[in-house]
Write an enzyme that holds these catalytic residues in place. Structure first.
Site, PDB file in Angstrom:
ATOM      1  N   ARG A  64      16.061  42.295  21.121  1.00  0.00           N
ATOM      2  CA  ARG A  64      15.285  42.999  20.097  1.00  0.00           C
ATOM      3  C   ARG A  64      16.218  43.902  19.287  1.00  0.00           C
ATOM      4  O   ARG A  64      16.995  44.661  19.861  1.00  0.00           O
ATOM      5  CB  ARG A  64      14.193  43.833  20.770  1.00  0.00           C
ATOM      6  CG  ARG A  64      13.263  44.512  19.780  1.00  0.00           C
ATOM      7  CD  ARG A  64      11.954  44.915  20.439  1.00  0.00           C
ATOM      8  NE  ARG A  64      12.090  46.168  21.166  1.00  0.00           N
ATOM      9  CZ  ARG A  64      11.068  46.806  21.740  1.00  0.00           C
ATOM     10  NH1 ARG A  64       9.848  46.297  21.692  1.00  0.00           N
ATOM     11  NH2 ARG A  64      11.252  47.927  22.383  1.00  0.00           N
ATOM     12  N   HIS A 171      22.877  42.779  10.960  1.00  0.00           N
ATOM     13  CA  HIS A 171      21.552  43.227  11.406  1.00  0.00           C
ATOM     14  C   HIS A 171      21.610  44.648  11.924  1.00  0.00           C
ATOM     15  O   HIS A 171      22.221  44.915  12.952  1.00  0.00           O
ATOM     16  CB  HIS A 171      21.023  42.294  12.501  1.00  0.00           C
ATOM     17  CG  HIS A 171      19.526  42.227  12.556  1.00  0.00           C
ATOM     18  ND1 HIS A 171      18.723  43.352  12.615  1.00  0.00           N
ATOM     19  CD2 HIS A 171      18.675  41.175  12.546  1.00  0.00           C
ATOM     20  CE1 HIS A 171      17.452  42.977  12.644  1.00  0.00           C
ATOM     21  NE2 HIS A 171      17.390  41.667  12.591  1.00  0.00           N
ATOM     22  N   HIS A 216      16.515  38.486   6.399  1.00  0.00           N
ATOM     23  CA  HIS A 216      15.385  38.999   5.607  1.00  0.00           C
ATOM     24  C   HIS A 216      15.523  38.568   4.148  1.00  0.00           C
ATOM     25  O   HIS A 216      15.337  39.369   3.223  1.00  0.00           O
ATOM     26  CB  HIS A 216      15.287  40.528   5.742  1.00  0.00           C
ATOM     27  CG  HIS A 216      15.567  40.999   7.150  1.00  0.00           C
ATOM     28  ND1 HIS A 216      16.654  41.751   7.487  1.00  0.00           N
ATOM     29  CD2 HIS A 216      14.910  40.756   8.317  1.00  0.00           C
ATOM     30  CE1 HIS A 216      16.669  41.973   8.799  1.00  0.00           C
ATOM     31  NE2 HIS A 216      15.612  41.381   9.321  1.00  0.00           N
ATOM     32  N   GLU A 277      12.132  35.096  12.085  1.00  0.00           N
ATOM     33  CA  GLU A 277      12.216  36.368  12.806  1.00  0.00           C
ATOM     34  C   GLU A 277      10.999  36.608  13.687  1.00  0.00           C
ATOM     35  O   GLU A 277      10.553  37.728  13.860  1.00  0.00           O
ATOM     36  CB  GLU A 277      12.440  37.565  11.860  1.00  0.00           C
ATOM     37  CG  GLU A 277      13.071  38.770  12.571  1.00  0.00           C
ATOM     38  CD  GLU A 277      13.320  39.980  11.678  1.00  0.00           C
ATOM     39  OE1 GLU A 277      12.677  40.094  10.640  1.00  0.00           O
ATOM     40  OE2 GLU A 277      14.165  40.812  12.043  1.00  0.00           O
TER      41      GLU A 277
HETATM   42 ZN   LIG Z   1      15.832  40.447  12.994  1.00  0.00          ZN
END
Ligand SMILES: [Zn+2]
Length: 328
Positions: A64, A171, A216, A277
């Site tokens: 995570r 990220h 994203h 995601e």
């Molecule tokens: Zn992610």
């Protein structure tokens, strides 16, 4: 095949998060006890169920992101947490080798040289078969205290990435800056920031084989493609295609059809990797479509690009960008 290059193990058993809470509070929680059955249970009702219902085949799975929390504890504790998180991902992927492929987090800490992270990258790739990594461009969690990704500060990681032939997804983790909501602002800011850093540097002259995936949907980049092309031109930089698109890729974690359509229009299909995601930032159903926002496969399928381009996005590009991944 449909390869989702961006998934997180957000549904791990509560005992993991409890362990972390105690660790971050300065306790020594002892060995983490999670059984294989608990892992199966945590995946069957979530990531696996969604893979099956959406018709995707394999997910590149990472710890995570919001709990990487590189800014929360000192480096030695961060390393312990990172190893434990990566080991857990390895277990998930070993239980479901057809469904999940491991991608690691790194033991980064604000102000600590990235060369300290190389050992864990090596361990994950060489000893456990990981195919890529998540690289946090801002281990300070929203304060951006370390040098840009293009600084030589980061080079030891890049040297190892090239040697191992693995890409990094840029990220960030959670935000400790109240100005930046983690998934709504901090993530998207970081994606955009990384792209602009690449644009202003000659990083890929030093590392022609280095590969980054900006997640994203590339943050604000595709939407502002004209701005970035224009900035590069004003700075007398080469055109973006030449400057960046041999090394920089974007994923499809964009949660509506017009966003995906725009991305497909401005970014070459060779530079786009399918991703959702899941289970991640947005978990609900869009009342306008009746479908999950993050069911991004639907948007690609509904787009007007050719079947050959869809194949690149769903599978072909992942094979090129993550050459260590071999389907089982
Ligand atoms: Zn992610």
């Amino acid at each position: 095949m449909i390869v989702d290059c961006h998934g997180h193990y957000t549904t791990a058993p509560q005992s993991l998060w409890d362990w972390r809470k105690r660790q971050a509070a300065g306790e020594r929680p002892g060995p983490l006890k999670i059984s294989d059955d608990q892992i199966r249970e945590s995946l069957e009702g979530a990531q696996l169920k969604l893979q099956r219902s959406r018709g995707t085949d394999v997910t590149f799975s990472t710890p995570r992101a919001s709990t990487m929390e590189h800014h929360v504890v000192v480096a030695s504790i961060s390393l312990e947490w990172t190893r434990l998180s990566n080991d857990l991902i390895h277990r998930c992927c070993s239980l479901y080798p057809k469904n999940f492929v491991p991608v690691c987090q790194l033991p980064q800490s604000p102000g600590v040289a990235p060369k300290e992270s190389v050992g864990e990258l090596l361990r994950c790739v060489k000893e456990m078969g990981f195919v890529g990594l998540n690289l946090n461009p801002d281990p300070s969690g929203g304060n951006w205290k370390d040098p840009p990704l293009t600084d030589r500060w980061w080079y030891p990681i890049y040297e190892m990435m090239v040697e191992l032939d693995v890409p990094a997804m840029v990220h960030v983790s959670s935000s400790c800056n109240a100005n930046f909501h983690a998934t709504g602002a901090h993530y998207i800011n970081a994606d955009t920031t990384a792209f602009m850093q690449f644009l202003t540097s000659d990083l890929f002259k030093d590392f022609p084989a280095l590969r980054f995936v900006i997640p994203h949907g590339g943050g604000a980049v595709p939407y502002h493609w004209g701005r970035y092309r224009g900035l590069a031109q004003d700075m007398k930089r080469p055109p973006l295609k030449e400057l960046l698109l041999k090394n920089v890729y974007f994923d499809t974690c964009v949660y509506h059809q017009p966003g995906i359509d725009l991305m497909l229009k401005v970014i070459p299909p060779e530079n786009i990797l399918f991703a959702s995601e899941m289970v991640g930032a947005v978990r609900g159903i869009d009342p306008e479509t009746g479908q999950y926002y993050d069911d991004t496969k639907r948007y690609i399928q509904a787009s007007s690009i050719s079947a050959a381009d869809k194949q690149k996005i769903f599978e072909g590009n992942a094979r090129r960008v993550y050459p260590r991944w071999k389907p089982v």
